[in-house]
Design a protein around this motif. Structure first.
Motif, PDB file in Angstrom:
ATOM      1  N   GLY A 378       0.777  -1.219   0.000  1.00 50.79           N
ATOM      2  CA  GLY A 378       0.000   0.000   0.000  1.00 50.79           C
ATOM      3  C   GLY A 378       0.817   1.281   0.000  1.00 50.79           C
ATOM      4  O   GLY A 378       2.018   1.288  -0.290  1.00 50.79           O
ATOM      5  N   ASP A 379       0.162   2.390   0.345  1.00 55.77           N
ATOM      6  CA  ASP A 379       0.775   3.708   0.347  1.00 55.77           C
ATOM      7  C   ASP A 379       1.513   3.959   1.659  1.00 55.77           C
ATOM      8  O   ASP A 379       1.477   3.135   2.581  1.00 55.77           O
ATOM      9  CB  ASP A 379      -0.300   4.763   0.102  1.00 55.77           C
ATOM     10  CG  ASP A 379      -0.928   4.636  -1.286  1.00 55.77           C
ATOM     11  OD1 ASP A 379      -0.170   4.399  -2.241  1.00 55.77           O
ATOM     12  OD2 ASP A 379      -2.159   4.762  -1.405  1.00 55.77           O
ATOM     13  N   ALA A 380       2.179   5.118   1.736  1.00 56.57           N
ATOM     14  CA  ALA A 380       3.107   5.365   2.846  1.00 56.57           C
ATOM     15  C   ALA A 380       2.797   6.670   3.569  1.00 56.57           C
ATOM     16  O   ALA A 380       2.249   7.612   2.998  1.00 56.57           O
ATOM     17  CB  ALA A 380       4.548   5.378   2.336  1.00 56.57           C
ATOM     18  N   LEU A 381       3.191   6.707   4.833  1.00 56.49           N
ATOM     19  CA  LEU A 381       3.032   7.873   5.697  1.00 56.49           C
ATOM     20  C   LEU A 381       4.395   8.250   6.259  1.00 56.49           C
ATOM     21  O   LEU A 381       5.041   7.447   6.932  1.00 56.49           O
ATOM     22  CB  LEU A 381       2.061   7.548   6.843  1.00 56.49           C
ATOM     23  CG  LEU A 381       1.879   8.623   7.927  1.00 56.49           C
ATOM     24  CD1 LEU A 381       1.198   9.859   7.329  1.00 56.49           C
ATOM     25  CD2 LEU A 381       1.069   8.077   9.099  1.00 56.49           C
ATOM     26  N   LEU A 382       4.843   9.469   5.960  1.00 60.20           N
ATOM     27  CA  LEU A 382       6.085  10.003   6.503  1.00 60.20           C
ATOM     28  C   LEU A 382       5.739  10.894   7.685  1.00 60.20           C
ATOM     29  O   LEU A 382       4.922  11.806   7.559  1.00 60.20           O
ATOM     30  CB  LEU A 382       6.840  10.793   5.433  1.00 60.20           C
ATOM     31  CG  LEU A 382       8.065  11.605   5.902  1.00 60.20           C
ATOM     32  CD1 LEU A 382       9.147  10.692   6.443  1.00 60.20           C
ATOM     33  CD2 LEU A 382       8.599  12.478   4.771  1.00 60.20           C
ATOM     34  N   ILE A 383       6.379  10.656   8.827  1.00 58.59           N
ATOM     35  CA  ILE A 383       6.142  11.453  10.028  1.00 58.59           C
ATOM     36  C   ILE A 383       7.404  12.238  10.352  1.00 58.59           C
ATOM     37  O   ILE A 383       8.485  11.654  10.540  1.00 58.59           O
ATOM     38  CB  ILE A 383       5.749  10.557  11.223  1.00 58.59           C
ATOM     39  CG1 ILE A 383       4.538   9.694  10.866  1.00 58.59           C
ATOM     40  CG2 ILE A 383       5.451  11.408  12.457  1.00 58.59           C
ATOM     41  CD1 ILE A 383       4.212   8.658  11.913  1.00 58.59           C
ATOM     42  N   LEU A 384       7.264  13.561  10.384  1.00 57.49           N
ATOM     43  CA  LEU A 384       8.389  14.443  10.654  1.00 57.49           C
ATOM     44  C   LEU A 384       8.193  15.154  11.983  1.00 57.49           C
ATOM     45  O   LEU A 384       7.063  15.447  12.393  1.00 57.49           O
ATOM     46  CB  LEU A 384       8.543  15.475   9.534  1.00 57.49           C
ATOM     47  CG  LEU A 384       8.804  14.936   8.133  1.00 57.49           C
ATOM     48  CD1 LEU A 384       8.803  16.080   7.110  1.00 57.49           C
ATOM     49  CD2 LEU A 384      10.124  14.182   8.075  1.00 57.49           C
ATOM     50  N   ASP A 385       9.305  15.487  12.618  1.00 55.24           N
ATOM     51  CA  ASP A 385       9.257  16.130  13.931  1.00 55.24           C
ATOM     52  C   ASP A 385       9.310  17.651  13.757  1.00 55.24           C
ATOM     53  O   ASP A 385      10.240  18.309  14.213  1.00 55.24           O
ATOM     54  CB  ASP A 385      10.431  15.640  14.795  1.00 55.24           C
ATOM     55  CG  ASP A 385      10.290  16.050  16.236  1.00 55.24           C
ATOM     56  OD1 ASP A 385       9.135  16.223  16.683  1.00 55.24           O
ATOM     57  OD2 ASP A 385      11.315  16.207  16.936  1.00 55.24           O
ATOM     58  N   ASP A 386       8.314  18.184  13.088  1.00 58.28           N
ATOM     59  CA  ASP A 386       8.264  19.642  12.909  1.00 58.28           C
ATOM     60  C   ASP A 386       6.830  20.127  12.911  1.00 58.28           C
ATOM     61  O   ASP A 386       5.923  19.376  13.141  1.00 58.28           O
ATOM     62  CB  ASP A 386       8.995  20.069  11.626  1.00 58.28           C
ATOM     63  CG  ASP A 386       8.419  19.411  10.372  1.00 58.28           C
ATOM     64  OD1 ASP A 386       7.302  18.825  10.454  1.00 58.28           O
ATOM     65  OD2 ASP A 386       9.073  19.454   9.323  1.00 58.28           O
TER      66      ASP A 386
END
Length: 386
Positions: A378-386
């Motif tokens: 499936g698709d992807a989720l990028l999690i950033l600390d900002d």
């Protein structure tokens, strides 16, 4: 937290059964497919500002429109635009082997699925396996894996309700035995895929990361599947460092959680190795104030197992049964990329622990509403600390 807090309705047609691809019809009626593993959709979650991104933007910050006038969704290749020179990605370089094979039971010719878990003894050809249907397989039964070949196995022990120990009766050098055994197998796709379509020859390549090198996994580190050679080259050109650790992914991540109180759930152990080279790459980036991105839940669990109290990655050679769910304070990575996972799954829980429960569940609700695809392909989720 409670199990039911991770429940949501996932439409069946949003479960990805294959990677992104383009299909071409041939004159003879057959269909050829060209797969593009890095062309899935990407959503970006910013955990401090609690915002989500779905669409591409131009240099002025305006959404890019397609020929139809609609905003263009971010694709996985756009991930490089969120990282800079000196940042580091941590990958899981485990290699999936063709763990699912089918045999027939002696006398009855009943078809039996055998799922190889791990080799217990090379010399005796002993393997820990799961069998289906388990009710038909008892100690002393023999299974035949090809009509004309010599591959035969005898059941010598019961381990769990579906678990058995098999002794393969195949007299040859170990390398030859393993080669012949794996030739009979197919890609160990998750049950939610294999129940909807048969595995194909393409799956053995598609269900393997391009950087896989240490054999031992019975399911793929799914988020790593999105990285193509072209994307890895783009990262290299941008100056992004890559570190490789090994986590032999087991089926434990797919085990249903049977308790409402998550503190009472026990994860299966997975073998993992973190070497000195990976530690140096990751720690240099972190000490210099750069982003360190864990690629996938298996990588995040492993780095949290091997991180020291000083926030730096330590060498490690052993096993982990770490179960991560909110609230949890991560000590190693400060960014993470994960797939969109099924409801009530341990992978969803680990993602929510990193991104924050509210923001992660908001991302999942948005993904369902906008037709994102879920699961290993499936698709992807990028999690950033900002």
């Amino acid at each position: 937290m409670k199990l039911t807090q991770f429940k949501f309705k996932l439409p069946e047609d949003q479960v990805a059964l294959e990677p992104p691809c383009k299909a071409f019809s041939n004159p003879d009626g057959t269909v050829d497919k060209i797969y593009h593993r890095d062309e899935c959709r990407l959503m970006v979650a910013h955990r401090k500002s609690r915002t989500l991104e779905m669409f591409r933007k131009d240099a002025d910050g305006n959404e890019v429109k397609g020929a139809d006038g609609k905003p263009v969704y971010l694709s996985f290749r756009d991930i490089v635009n969120y990282f800079d020179d000196g940042d580091a990605f941590i990958f899981n370089d485990t290699k999936v082997f063709p763990a699912r094979l089918y045999g027939t039971k002696e006398k009855t010719d009943a078809k039996i699925e055998v799922f190889l878990l791990r080799e217990l003894n090379e010399e005796l050809r002993l393997w820990d396996v799961l069998v289906e249907p388990a009710r038909k397989i008892r100690i002393g039964n023999k299974l035949f894996f090809n009509e004309d070949g010599p591959m035969v196995a005898e059941v010598i022990d019961n381990t769990t309700s579906r678990g058995r120990t098999l002794r393969f009766l195949y007299d040859c050098p170990h390398d030859e035995f393993k080669r012949e055994l794996f030739a009979l197998g197919e890609a160990p796709l998750p049950r939610y895929i294999i129940d909807r379509r048969p595995a194909t020859a393409d799956d053995m390549e598609n269900f393997q990361t391009i950087f896989a090198r240490n054999e031992g996994a019975v399911t793929a580190p799914a988020t790593g599947l999105h990285f193509s050679r072209e994307l890895m080259k783009m990262m290299e050109i941008r100056g992004i460092s890559t570190a490789f650790i090994t986590v032999h992914c087991s089926l434990g991540c797919f085990d249903p959680i049977e308790v409402e109180d998550l503190t009472k759930h026990k994860m299966n152990s997975e073998q993992m190795i973190v070497g000195a080279e990976a530690c140096k790459t990751v720690n240099d980036a972190k000490l210099a104030g750069h982003r360190v991105c864990a690629v996938g839940v298996s990588t995040a669990r492993a780095t949290e197992t091997a991180v020291g109290t000083d926030g730096l990655l330590k060498e490690y050679d052993g096993w982990t049964n770490k179960f991560i769910f909110p609230p949890y304070e991560f000590g190693m990575a400060n960014s993470m990329v994960a797939n969109f996972y099924h409801p009530e799954s341990t992978m969803l829980m680990a993602t929510a622990a990193f991104g924050g429960y509210e923001l992660t569940m908001q991302a999942y609700e948005t993904a369902v509403e906008n037709g994102y695809r879920f699961g290993c392909y499936g698709d992807a989720l990028l999690i950033l600390d900002d």
